[in-house]
Design a protein around this motif. Sequence first.
Motif, mmCIF file in Angstrom:
data_model
loop_
_atom_site.group_PDB
_atom_site.id
_atom_site.type_symbol
_atom_site.label_atom_id
_atom_site.label_comp_id
_atom_site.label_asym_id
_atom_site.label_seq_id
_atom_site.Cartn_x
_atom_site.Cartn_y
_atom_site.Cartn_z
ATOM 1 N N PHE A 24 0.619 -1.090 0.160
ATOM 2 C CA PHE A 24 0.129 0.149 -0.192
ATOM 3 C C PHE A 24 0.932 1.292 -0.061
ATOM 4 O O PHE A 24 1.900 1.226 0.763
ATOM 5 C CB PHE A 24 -0.957 0.035 1.242
ATOM 6 N N TYR A 25 0.552 2.184 -0.620
ATOM 7 C CA TYR A 25 1.120 3.822 -0.612
ATOM 8 C C TYR A 25 -0.248 4.563 -0.489
ATOM 9 O O TYR A 25 -1.074 4.674 -1.514
ATOM 10 C CB TYR A 25 1.793 4.024 -1.776
ATOM 11 N N PHE A 26 -0.285 5.068 0.517
ATOM 12 C CA PHE A 26 -1.422 6.297 0.901
ATOM 13 C C PHE A 26 -0.383 7.684 1.289
ATOM 14 O O PHE A 26 0.462 7.520 1.923
ATOM 15 C CB PHE A 26 -2.359 5.851 2.227
ATOM 16 N N LYS A 27 -0.880 8.637 0.635
ATOM 17 C CA LYS A 27 -0.464 9.755 0.742
ATOM 18 C C LYS A 27 -0.527 10.355 2.113
ATOM 19 O O LYS A 27 0.204 11.014 2.723
ATOM 20 C CB LYS A 27 -0.768 10.832 -0.424
ATOM 21 N N GLU A 28 -1.717 10.268 2.555
ATOM 22 C CA GLU A 28 -2.257 10.857 3.656
ATOM 23 C C GLU A 28 -3.293 9.575 4.406
ATOM 24 O O GLU A 28 -4.390 9.501 4.228
ATOM 25 C CB GLU A 28 -3.365 12.041 3.550
ATOM 26 N N PRO A 29 -2.927 8.798 5.365
ATOM 27 C CA PRO A 29 -3.267 7.697 5.933
ATOM 28 C C PRO A 29 -4.318 8.025 7.279
ATOM 29 O O PRO A 29 -5.034 7.565 7.719
ATOM 30 C CB PRO A 29 -2.273 6.775 6.419
ATOM 31 N N GLY A 60 -10.552 -7.655 3.507
ATOM 32 C CA GLY A 60 -11.311 -7.380 4.594
ATOM 33 C C GLY A 60 -10.957 -6.084 5.410
ATOM 34 O O GLY A 60 -9.820 -5.451 5.031
ATOM 35 N N TYR A 61 -11.668 -5.858 6.595
ATOM 36 C CA TYR A 61 -11.318 -4.614 7.513
ATOM 37 C C TYR A 61 -11.720 -5.224 8.946
ATOM 38 O O TYR A 61 -12.772 -5.722 9.132
ATOM 39 C CB TYR A 61 -11.677 -3.485 7.075
ATOM 40 N N ASN A 62 -11.228 -4.343 9.741
ATOM 41 C CA ASN A 62 -11.700 -4.314 11.209
ATOM 42 C C ASN A 62 -11.800 -3.050 11.857
ATOM 43 O O ASN A 62 -10.938 -2.405 11.665
ATOM 44 C CB ASN A 62 -10.747 -5.144 12.318
ATOM 45 N N VAL A 102 -8.981 1.999 11.424
ATOM 46 C CA VAL A 102 -9.293 1.149 10.673
ATOM 47 C C VAL A 102 -8.334 0.148 10.128
ATOM 48 O O VAL A 102 -7.187 0.692 9.727
ATOM 49 C CB VAL A 102 -10.076 1.686 9.468
ATOM 50 N N GLU A 103 -8.238 -1.210 10.431
ATOM 51 C CA GLU A 103 -7.323 -1.994 10.020
ATOM 52 C C GLU A 103 -7.758 -2.423 8.680
ATOM 53 O O GLU A 103 -8.881 -3.187 8.538
ATOM 54 C CB GLU A 103 -7.198 -3.167 11.035
ATOM 55 N N ILE A 104 -6.897 -2.380 7.637
ATOM 56 C CA ILE A 104 -7.268 -3.178 6.344
ATOM 57 C C ILE A 104 -6.394 -4.348 6.196
ATOM 58 O O ILE A 104 -5.349 -4.195 6.439
ATOM 59 C CB ILE A 104 -6.523 -2.148 5.361
ATOM 60 N N LEU A 105 -7.027 -5.376 5.975
ATOM 61 C CA LEU A 105 -6.515 -6.627 5.705
ATOM 62 C C LEU A 105 -6.117 -6.965 4.411
ATOM 63 O O LEU A 105 -7.185 -6.801 3.454
ATOM 64 C CB LEU A 105 -7.608 -7.756 6.251
ATOM 65 N N SER A 112 -1.463 -6.358 7.816
ATOM 66 C CA SER A 112 -2.435 -5.422 8.018
ATOM 67 C C SER A 112 -2.029 -4.015 7.878
ATOM 68 O O SER A 112 -0.594 -3.625 7.960
ATOM 69 C CB SER A 112 -2.933 -5.412 9.337
ATOM 70 N N TYR A 113 -2.788 -3.063 7.379
ATOM 71 C CA TYR A 113 -2.385 -1.703 7.130
ATOM 72 C C TYR A 113 -3.624 -0.830 8.207
ATOM 73 O O TYR A 113 -4.625 -1.081 8.018
ATOM 74 C CB TYR A 113 -2.597 -1.374 5.781
ATOM 75 N N PHE A 114 -2.797 0.120 8.693
ATOM 76 C CA PHE A 114 -3.908 0.891 9.567
ATOM 77 C C PHE A 114 -4.122 2.275 8.792
ATOM 78 O O PHE A 114 -3.263 3.135 8.777
ATOM 79 C CB PHE A 114 -3.362 1.008 11.113
ATOM 80 N N LEU A 115 -5.311 2.759 8.864
ATOM 81 C CA LEU A 115 -5.871 3.987 8.657
ATOM 82 C C LEU A 115 -6.282 4.666 9.884
ATOM 83 O O LEU A 115 -6.956 3.783 10.559
ATOM 84 C CB LEU A 115 -6.699 4.198 7.450
ATOM 85 N N SER A 116 -6.419 5.878 9.837
ATOM 86 C CA SER A 116 -7.036 6.390 11.100
ATOM 87 C C SER A 116 -7.634 7.654 10.863
ATOM 88 O O SER A 116 -7.510 8.502 10.005
ATOM 89 C CB SER A 116 -6.115 6.656 12.289
ATOM 90 N N PHE A 117 -8.698 8.049 11.664
ATOM 91 C CA PHE A 117 -9.265 9.424 11.619
ATOM 92 C C PHE A 117 -9.690 9.873 13.039
ATOM 93 O O PHE A 117 -9.795 9.014 14.151
ATOM 94 C CB PHE A 117 -10.370 9.303 10.822
ATOM 95 N N LYS A 118 -10.038 11.273 13.322
ATOM 96 C CA LYS A 118 -10.400 11.808 14.395
ATOM 97 C C LYS A 118 -11.339 12.922 13.962
ATOM 98 O O LYS A 118 -11.148 13.446 13.061
ATOM 99 C CB LYS A 118 -9.538 12.115 15.302
ATOM 100 N N VAL A 119 -12.499 13.060 15.312
ATOM 101 C CA VAL A 119 -13.333 13.933 14.925
ATOM 102 C C VAL A 119 -14.032 14.398 16.035
ATOM 103 O O VAL A 119 -13.847 13.533 17.095
ATOM 104 C CB VAL A 119 -14.464 13.643 14.036
ATOM 105 N N TYR A 120 -14.029 15.823 16.565
ATOM 106 C CA TYR A 120 -14.682 16.000 17.745
ATOM 107 C C TYR A 120 -16.250 16.333 17.622
ATOM 108 O O TYR A 120 -16.728 16.950 16.626
ATOM 109 C CB TYR A 120 -14.328 17.570 18.183
#
Length: 124
Positions: A24-29, A60-62, A102-105, A112-120
Amino acid sequence: MKLFDFAIIIALSSAFTVTSGAEFYFKEPRVKFADTKAGEVITHTWHFSNSGTDALIISGYNVACTCTKIIYPEQPIAPGESGTIQLSFDTKGKYGLQMRKVEILSNAGKGSYFLSFKVYVLEE
């Protein structure tokens, strides 16, 4: 002297080893959303490419809860090709800072590759 020569050969051969497989290559994970009122569904699309040498297959994903949904490509992504992963997060019943992973399988070399986000999330 022969031991030293052997050590040099091993060091050089490992320096020129090329990794193979899907990658995987994500510019902004990681994504930071603007403050959001509770009850809204927020969405984001991550763009990625396969920087490896084999086809990338997402299996899949978790996620931590059913409030987070992911849509990912079901077909293999060839080396050098791109794809998207779409996120939707339902803020109903959520308050305060929400930090999610978010764990990408997949068959990528690191597993596994992990993406993340945050929000208030603001109260309704």
